[in-house]
Enzyme design. Structure first.
Site, PDB file in Angstrom:
ATOM      1  N   GLY A  40       0.830  -1.197   0.000  1.00 26.80           N
ATOM      2  CA  GLY A  40       0.000   0.000   0.000  1.00 26.80           C
ATOM      3  C   GLY A  40       0.864   1.246   0.000  1.00 26.80           C
ATOM      4  N   GLY A  42      -0.827   4.462   0.090  1.00 23.91           N
ATOM      5  CA  GLY A  42      -1.689   5.584   0.465  1.00 23.91           C
ATOM      6  C   GLY A  42      -1.030   6.343   1.602  1.00 23.91           C
ATOM      7  N   HIS A 266     -21.799   8.010   4.293  1.00 21.16           N
ATOM      8  CA  HIS A 266     -21.561   9.453   4.343  1.00 21.16           C
ATOM      9  C   HIS A 266     -22.802  10.206   3.884  1.00 21.16           C
ATOM     10  CE1 HIS A 266     -19.756  13.340   3.695  1.00 21.16           C
ATOM     11  NE2 HIS A 266     -18.612  12.915   4.187  1.00 21.16           N
ATOM     12  N   ARG A 330     -21.781  12.015  11.049  1.00 23.88           N
ATOM     13  CA  ARG A 330     -22.197  11.410   9.786  1.00 23.88           C
ATOM     14  C   ARG A 330     -23.303  10.383   9.924  1.00 23.88           C
ATOM     15  NH1 ARG A 330     -16.238  10.834   7.040  1.00 23.88           N
ATOM     16  NH2 ARG A 330     -16.083  13.070   6.669  1.00 23.88           N
ATOM     17  N   HIS A 401     -18.962   4.947   2.415  1.00 19.62           N
ATOM     18  CA  HIS A 401     -17.821   5.842   2.311  1.00 19.62           C
ATOM     19  C   HIS A 401     -16.550   5.305   2.970  1.00 19.62           C
ATOM     20  CE1 HIS A 401     -15.578   9.518   2.116  1.00 19.62           C
ATOM     21  NE2 HIS A 401     -15.539   9.656   3.420  1.00 19.62           N
ATOM     22  N   GLU A 425      -6.724   2.713   7.090  1.00 17.67           N
ATOM     23  CA  GLU A 425      -8.115   2.261   7.071  1.00 17.67           C
ATOM     24  C   GLU A 425      -8.211   0.731   7.181  1.00 17.67           C
ATOM     25  OE1 GLU A 425     -10.433   4.163   3.997  1.00 17.67           O
ATOM     26  OE2 GLU A 425     -12.164   2.878   4.357  1.00 17.67           O
ATOM     27  N   ARG A 435     -16.613   6.987  12.290  1.00 14.34           N
ATOM     28  CA  ARG A 435     -15.439   7.860  12.213  1.00 14.34           C
ATOM     29  C   ARG A 435     -15.877   9.301  12.030  1.00 14.34           C
ATOM     30  NH1 ARG A 435     -12.694  10.323   8.176  1.00 14.34           N
ATOM     31  NH2 ARG A 435     -13.648   9.178   6.465  1.00 14.34           N
ATOM     32  N   LEU A 441      -7.408  10.726   7.619  1.00 15.00           N
ATOM     33  CA  LEU A 441      -6.106  11.201   7.143  1.00 15.00           C
ATOM     34  C   LEU A 441      -5.153  11.281   8.328  1.00 15.00           C
ATOM     35  CD1 LEU A 441      -7.272  14.009   4.678  1.00 15.00           C
ATOM     36  CD2 LEU A 441      -6.847  11.604   4.207  1.00 15.00           C
TER      37      LEU A 441
HETATM   38  C1  FAD Z   1     -13.961  10.627  -1.526  1.00 14.54           C
HETATM   39  C2  FAD Z   1     -13.319  10.499  -0.173  1.00 14.54           C
HETATM   40  C3  FAD Z   1     -13.037  11.621   0.580  1.00 14.54           C
HETATM   41  C4  FAD Z   1     -12.441  11.514   1.830  1.00 14.54           C
HETATM   42  N1  FAD Z   1     -12.185  12.646   2.540  1.00 14.54           N
HETATM   43  C5  FAD Z   1     -11.569  12.544   3.735  1.00 14.54           C
HETATM   44  C6  FAD Z   1     -11.237  13.708   4.472  1.00 14.54           C
HETATM   45  O1  FAD Z   1     -11.512  14.832   4.055  1.00 14.54           O
HETATM   46  N2  FAD Z   1     -10.617  13.573   5.650  1.00 14.54           N
HETATM   47  C7  FAD Z   1     -10.278  12.341   6.143  1.00 14.54           C
HETATM   48  O2  FAD Z   1      -9.677  12.285   7.196  1.00 14.54           O
HETATM   49  N3  FAD Z   1     -10.569  11.226   5.457  1.00 14.54           N
HETATM   50  C8  FAD Z   1     -11.212  11.288   4.273  1.00 14.54           C
HETATM   51  N4  FAD Z   1     -11.509  10.150   3.583  1.00 14.54           N
HETATM   52  C9  FAD Z   1     -11.031   8.855   4.074  1.00 14.54           C
HETATM   53  C10 FAD Z   1      -9.568   8.680   3.766  1.00 14.54           C
HETATM   54  O3  FAD Z   1      -9.266   9.244   2.516  1.00 14.54           O
HETATM   55  C11 FAD Z   1      -9.132   7.237   3.720  1.00 14.54           C
HETATM   56  O4  FAD Z   1      -9.640   6.541   4.802  1.00 14.54           O
HETATM   57  C12 FAD Z   1      -7.624   7.140   3.790  1.00 14.54           C
HETATM   58  O5  FAD Z   1      -7.050   7.950   2.812  1.00 14.54           O
HETATM   59  C13 FAD Z   1      -7.148   5.729   3.634  1.00 14.54           C
HETATM   60  O6  FAD Z   1      -5.753   5.727   3.539  1.00 14.54           O
HETATM   61  P1  FAD Z   1      -4.934   4.392   3.530  1.00 14.54           P
HETATM   62  O7  FAD Z   1      -3.515   4.762   3.419  1.00 14.54           O
HETATM   63  O8  FAD Z   1      -5.337   3.552   4.690  1.00 14.54           O
HETATM   64  O9  FAD Z   1      -5.415   3.589   2.237  1.00 14.54           O
HETATM   65  P2  FAD Z   1      -5.473   4.009   0.662  1.00 14.54           P
HETATM   66  O10 FAD Z   1      -5.147   5.409   0.419  1.00 14.54           O
HETATM   67  O11 FAD Z   1      -6.768   3.469   0.172  1.00 14.54           O
HETATM   68  O12 FAD Z   1      -4.315   3.179   0.040  1.00 14.54           O
HETATM   69  C14 FAD Z   1      -4.375   1.814  -0.171  1.00 14.54           C
HETATM   70  C15 FAD Z   1      -3.115   1.403  -0.861  1.00 14.54           C
HETATM   71  O13 FAD Z   1      -3.030  -0.009  -0.852  1.00 14.54           O
HETATM   72  C16 FAD Z   1      -2.760  -0.499  -2.144  1.00 14.54           C
HETATM   73  N5  FAD Z   1      -3.375  -1.815  -2.221  1.00 14.54           N
HETATM   74  C17 FAD Z   1      -4.623  -2.188  -1.849  1.00 14.54           C
HETATM   75  N6  FAD Z   1      -4.781  -3.502  -2.038  1.00 14.54           N
HETATM   76  C18 FAD Z   1      -3.621  -3.974  -2.525  1.00 14.54           C
HETATM   77  C19 FAD Z   1      -3.157  -5.254  -2.902  1.00 14.54           C
HETATM   78  N7  FAD Z   1      -3.921  -6.326  -2.797  1.00 14.54           N
HETATM   79  N8  FAD Z   1      -1.895  -5.349  -3.372  1.00 14.54           N
HETATM   80  C20 FAD Z   1      -1.081  -4.259  -3.479  1.00 14.54           C
HETATM   81  N9  FAD Z   1      -1.467  -3.034  -3.113  1.00 14.54           N
HETATM   82  C21 FAD Z   1      -2.723  -2.909  -2.639  1.00 14.54           C
HETATM   83  C22 FAD Z   1      -3.305   0.515  -3.084  1.00 14.54           C
HETATM   84  O14 FAD Z   1      -2.621   0.454  -4.303  1.00 14.54           O
HETATM   85  C23 FAD Z   1      -3.000   1.812  -2.320  1.00 14.54           C
HETATM   86  O15 FAD Z   1      -1.682   2.206  -2.597  1.00 14.54           O
HETATM   87  C24 FAD Z   1     -12.126  10.247   2.330  1.00 14.54           C
HETATM   88  C25 FAD Z   1     -12.407   9.112   1.585  1.00 14.54           C
HETATM   89  C26 FAD Z   1     -13.032   9.223   0.360  1.00 14.54           C
HETATM   90  C27 FAD Z   1     -13.421   7.988  -0.367  1.00 14.54           C
END
Ligand code: FAD
Ligand code: SF4
Ligand code: FES
Lengths: 637, 248
Positions: A40, A42, A266, A330, A401, A425, A435, A441
């Site tokens: 990941g 993100g 959401h 929410r 969401h 997440e 949440r 974030l």
């Molecule tokens: C439209 C939207 C708006 C949002 N706005 C907000 C906000 O304003 N404030 C806030 O706090 N939160 C917000 N959120 C929530 C927040 O964006 C997410 O919960 C958070 O960014 C998740 O981050 P993460 O690093 O856990 O995962 P992600 O950013 O989802 O990253 C997942 C990573 O894992 C990789 N991956 C997944 N499965 C595999 C696999 N099997 N093999 C290899 N790689 C894999 C993907 O390629 C990616 O790189 C929002 C969410 C959405 C949908």
């Protein structure tokens, strides 16, 4: 199964300091002897991979997009919370902690949440140092706004693109390490299994999405930061590729899955327009700072919104929750929207929508100010709906969401599999049953920048594990399993597309396990999911071959996991005979329709353990013990 | 509405490609362009044919994954709109639409409409960052930043790294992309410290990837879904020159 959360002793506000003092350290020269796999890229994954590489560990990082910069975190709009109290409005670490616990309806683990609030302040410092262009006031200092579920302004933002800017900060830090050779990046590569040797996570098996090649990767620890599983509902605000595959495969290897039924719906998304729809678009919650939510007072009022006089409008959030008004959390806002639509007062074609109206704010502040605050959201709305929200109110409706559930982790963010860490997440730990906005974030970056760099070293020193190699039979076995499964998907050649099966699963979940759930509906879902899964494996049509860039195959693999995981989600929802946060069981509500918790019987984390394909998973309970806060009924009135 | 699509199909990086014609019937104006392609693909799969490969993820114009040249214009030519946000209401019944991948030496085709943009990532790896490690950052408000600088920096930082600018340029130049990153960082006090090193290294990496020279035709700005301004290229040229003098 041992669910020891390993929470350090001592007073809440001293636990993290104490942990850092007492933990074991890896000496700087030895760090390069340890290999870490981060799945990941993100906010959680990129920040972890960069920070670990900076410390000297050898990192391999995986993502399925063509670049780590495209992880789904990029789409977050509204902002990120931190207890900086720059606005002097009474914020503090304790208040952020308390708001988060309360927002989560007292179903999160106290010690983890307190630490999150503590490190939140460092996150903002770190991001500014990286060049994240957060919004500023004319005096040059950082600007803040407020978000749902809080009465202070503690949200930092970069226009409507906060997630993008934070992710680019983390991506740039990661890129620097890739350039230095400290991180080996594997884009367009999907992790398909975790490999365990002697009970410890020792690597992964992955598929190169361009060539179809299946390969093994060994390490001393594996970090999953693979995001949420909202797409199990088919339609959600998540990016198309978001999946449960990584954490579900880990679950099948023995990692406990916690609270799968806690999903967040959401309140402010653009309503569904038709069957072709591939995803739903969020309109940031920050809009609720200035927009007022309403529906007509009488059912079936089909007049255009501007022709409905004030006296015939129902600003239902302001009416029901006078102290939080349009900024109610929410889960509460979503349910309130569902309620008025169920009463037949919904707006737009199909009646599944409510108005979010900016007329008052435009009168008060002028269109320019509103454009400055939300311009990109207004234009996004116009692109999708063809309507100008400066002139007519937006129409919004709740959509799936975020998923609060995820793999169970202890205070170290380690799952029940030693050496397998879970961040962002993908884990369950900080948001309880709901949440708050701008907290995901914060959590992703807290986990990646400020928690895992400490806890992983402690694991290395205390676990004293031998180095693993990909020639170990366990890797060969896992590779073989992945190959067999892939071939099996490609050999079905049935008559239904994977999308149509996924859509059907999503509709079933949305109806039976969405905003409102009840026993009969959940039982029905639990009967229908296995039937659908059976049809999937008999009748899905997955074209093409393995040794190729095959997007249909990628999708089929993910949907196959959803077909199993959906059952776990409904089982958990059925088992939790109370309402809390986003989990609303219609049998358990107060007289005025609010969620009715049952702390006597359900103040625990549900952690499910896989028992094999033929047996239902086993439930383990981690009791939630609150030392600092008193569990109360949430009130936003 | 019913449409005729002429889609570039290419089995693999070195295989020859050609346009294949498809019929897209019953297209609804509310569909996005990619949803229209989804429906075409569903039909192909049902007939046992290979669906058209194209990239997308967020489908809301922010991840930069989608990349189609529609009727000769990257992202289809609607101001500030990425392919995934383009809606079918902009087309009319009976239209013929040609769909091609980004075409540039530095972005080799993987399959059909999918290209490899790793060259962009390598440019960032060469210097598109501020060299701070985690921990020890001063308080976020320690250095006030004029709002105008922050705003301008944010304008540049909005780049989604899609590569449309390269696809639109007759020289396949990556200047707008690189200039956006250079400007984003050098407009902030935190980024000024290593500004010379950054611009030098990024330009060197850009040239090594095989992107063409910039002759400031402005075709990049016209297709950029984030409306990244051409003036950032001028800013970068100044930075580059300053770095060059300093290096002498
Ligand atoms: C439209 C939207 C708006 C949002 N706005 C907000 C906000 O304003 N404030 C806030 O706090 N939160 C917000 N959120 C929530 C927040 O964006 C997410 O919960 C958070 O960014 C998740 O981050 P993460 O690093 O856990 O995962 P992600 O950013 O989802 O990253 C997942 C990573 O894992 C990789 N991956 C997944 N499965 C595999 C696999 N099997 N093999 C290899 N790689 C894999 C993907 O390629 C990616 O790189 C929002 C969410 C959405 C949908
Ligand atoms: S400058 Fe514009 S067109 Fe070029 S990569 Fe960035 S967003 Fe895309
Ligand atoms: S799919 Fe993300 S920008 Fe188009």
């Amino acid at each position: 199964m041992n669910l020891d959360a390993k929470i350090p002793s001592g007073p809440l506000e001293k636990k993290w300091d104490r942990y850092r003092l007492e933990m074991k350290l890896v000496n700087p020269a030895n760090k390069r002897k340890f290999d870490v796999i981060v799945v990941g890229s993100g906010l959680a994954g990129a920040s972890a991979a960069a920070s670990l590489a900076e410390l000297g560990y050898n990192v391999q990082c995986f993502c399925f997009q063509d670049s780590p910069r495209r992880a789904h975190s990029i789409a977050a709009q509204g902002g990120i919370n931190a207890a900086k109290n720059y606005t002097n409005d009474g914020d503090s670490i304790f208040r952020l902690f308390y708001d988060t616990i309360k927002g989560g309806d007292f179903r999160a683990r106290e010690a983890n949440v307190y630490r999150l609030a503590q490190v939140s302040v460092n996150i903002i410092d770190q991001c500014v140092a990286q060049g994240v262009p957060f919004a500023r006031e004319y005096g040059g200092l950082l600007a803040n706004r407020s978000f749902g579920g809080a009465q202070v302004s503690r949200t930092f933002y970069a226009r409507g693109q906060t997630g993008q800017q934070l992710l680019l900060g983390a991506y740039q830090a990661l890129s620097r390490q890739i350039g230095l050779g400290a991180v080996k990046m594997y884009p367009r590569t999907e992790m398909l299994d975790v490999v365990l040797i002697d009970g410890h996570a020792k690597g992964v098996v992955a598929r190169n999405l361009v060539t179809g090649e299946i390969s093994s990767h060994a390490a001393d620890a594996v970090v999953l930061a693979t995001g949420g599983y909202g797409n199990v509902f088919y339609l959600s605000t998540n990016a198309r590729g978001c999946n449960v595959t990584a954490i579900y495969r880990a679950f099948k290897k023995g990692a406990a899955f916690a609270n799968p039924c806690y999903t967040q719906i959401h309140p402010t998304c653009i309503p569904v327009s038709g069957d072709h729809q591939s995803k739903l678009t969020l309109m940031s919650e920050s809009l609720r700072n200035d927009g007022r939510v309403w529906v007509p007072k009488s059912t079936g009022d089909k007049r255009p919104p501007r022709q409905i006089p004030e006296s015939e409008r129902d600003y239902y959030l302001e009416r029901k929750y006078p102290s939080y008004g349009n900024l109610a959390p929410r889960d509460i806002s979503s349910r309130a929207a569902k309620e008025v639509c169920d009463e037949g007062r919904g707006v737009g074609s199909g009646g599944l929508g409510v108005y979010l109206d900016f007329a008052d704010a435009i009168n008060r502040l002028g269109q320019r100010t509103i454009a400055e605050r939300y311009g990109n959201l207004f234009s996004m709305y116009e692109t999708i709906t063809g309507e100008n929200a400066y002139e007519v109110p937006m129409r919004i409706f709740p959509a799936v969401h975020y998923t609060m559930g995820g793999l169970w982790v202890d205070y170290h963010l380690m799952s029940t599999i030693p050496g397998l860490f879970v961040l962002g997440e993908a884990n369950f730990s900080d948001h309880g049953a709901n949440r708050l906005g701008a907290s995901a974030l914060m959590q992703g970056l807290a986990d990646g920048y400020f928690v895992i760099p400490y806890t992983i070293g402690h694991y290395f020193v205390s676990a004293k594990q031998a180095k693993a190699s990909t020639s170990h039979p366990e890797f060969k076995k896992a590779e073989e399993e992945v190959k067999v499964r892939t071939e099996k998907l490609l050999s079905i050649r049935g008559r239904r597309t994977v999308t149509s099966l996924h859509r059907e699963l999503g509709k079933l979940l949305w109806d039976k396990c969405g905003m409102a759930r009840h026993e009969a509906g959940l039982k029905e879902a639990l009967r229908k999911i296995p039937e659908l899964r059976e049809e999937f494996w008999r009748n899905a049509n997955v074209p093409g071959e393995n040794q190729d860039f095959n997007q249909a195959l990628e999708q089929a693999g993910r949907v196959a996991d959803y077909m199993e995981f959906a059952e776990l989600l409904c089982l958990d929802a059925l088992n939790r005979r109370e309402s809390c946060g986003g989990h609303f069981r219609t049998e358990f509500q107060t007289e005025d329709g609010e969620a009715l918790r049952d702390d006597q019987n359900f103040a625990f984390v549900s952690a499910w353990e896989y028992q094999g394909p033929a047996k239902p998973p086993a439930l383990h309970k981690e009791p939630l013990v609150y030392e600092e806060v008193k569990m109360t009924q949430r009130s936003y009135k | 509405m019913n449409l005729t699509l002429k889609v570039w199909r290419q089995k693999s990086p070195n295989a020859p490609g050609r346009f294949i014609t498809f019929q897209a019937d019953g297209v609804i104006p509310d569909m996005s362009f990619l949803e229209m392609l989804d429906v075409v693909n569903e039909g192909l799969i049902e007939k046992g044919e290979d669906p058209i490969a194209f990239d997308s993820d967020c489908r809301e114009g922010i991840c930069g994954m989608c990349s189609l040249v529609i009727n000769g214009v990257p992202h289809g030519g609607h101001k500030g709109t990425a392919t995934c946000q383009l809606h079918m209401r902009h087309f009319k019944d009976g239209d013929t639409i040609t769909i091609e991948p980004w075409r540039a030496r530095a972005f080799p085709i993987i399959k059909d409409l999918v290209v490899n943009r790793w060259a962009f990532d390598r440019i960032i790896q060469a210097g598109g960052f501020i060299s701070v490690s985690t921990g020890g950052a001063p308080d976020a408000n320690a250095i006030p930043i004029p709002k105008a600088d922050q705003d301008q920096s944010m304008d540049a930082a909005a780049c989604i790294g899609c590569g449309a600018c390269v696809a639109a340029c007759k020289n396949a130049s990556a200047m707008l992309f690189v200039a956006a990153k250079v400007s984003h960082l050098s407009l902030l006090p935190q980024g000024k410290v290593e500004r010379h090193r950054r611009v030098t290294n990024m330009v060197k990496a850009m040239d090594a990837e095989g992107f063409g020279a910039c002759t400031v035709t402005g075709s990049c700005e016209a297709v950029c879904p984030k409306e990244i301004n051409l003036t950032f290229i001028a800013r970068m040229n100044r930075e580059y020159l300053a770095a060059w003098f300093k290096g002498k």
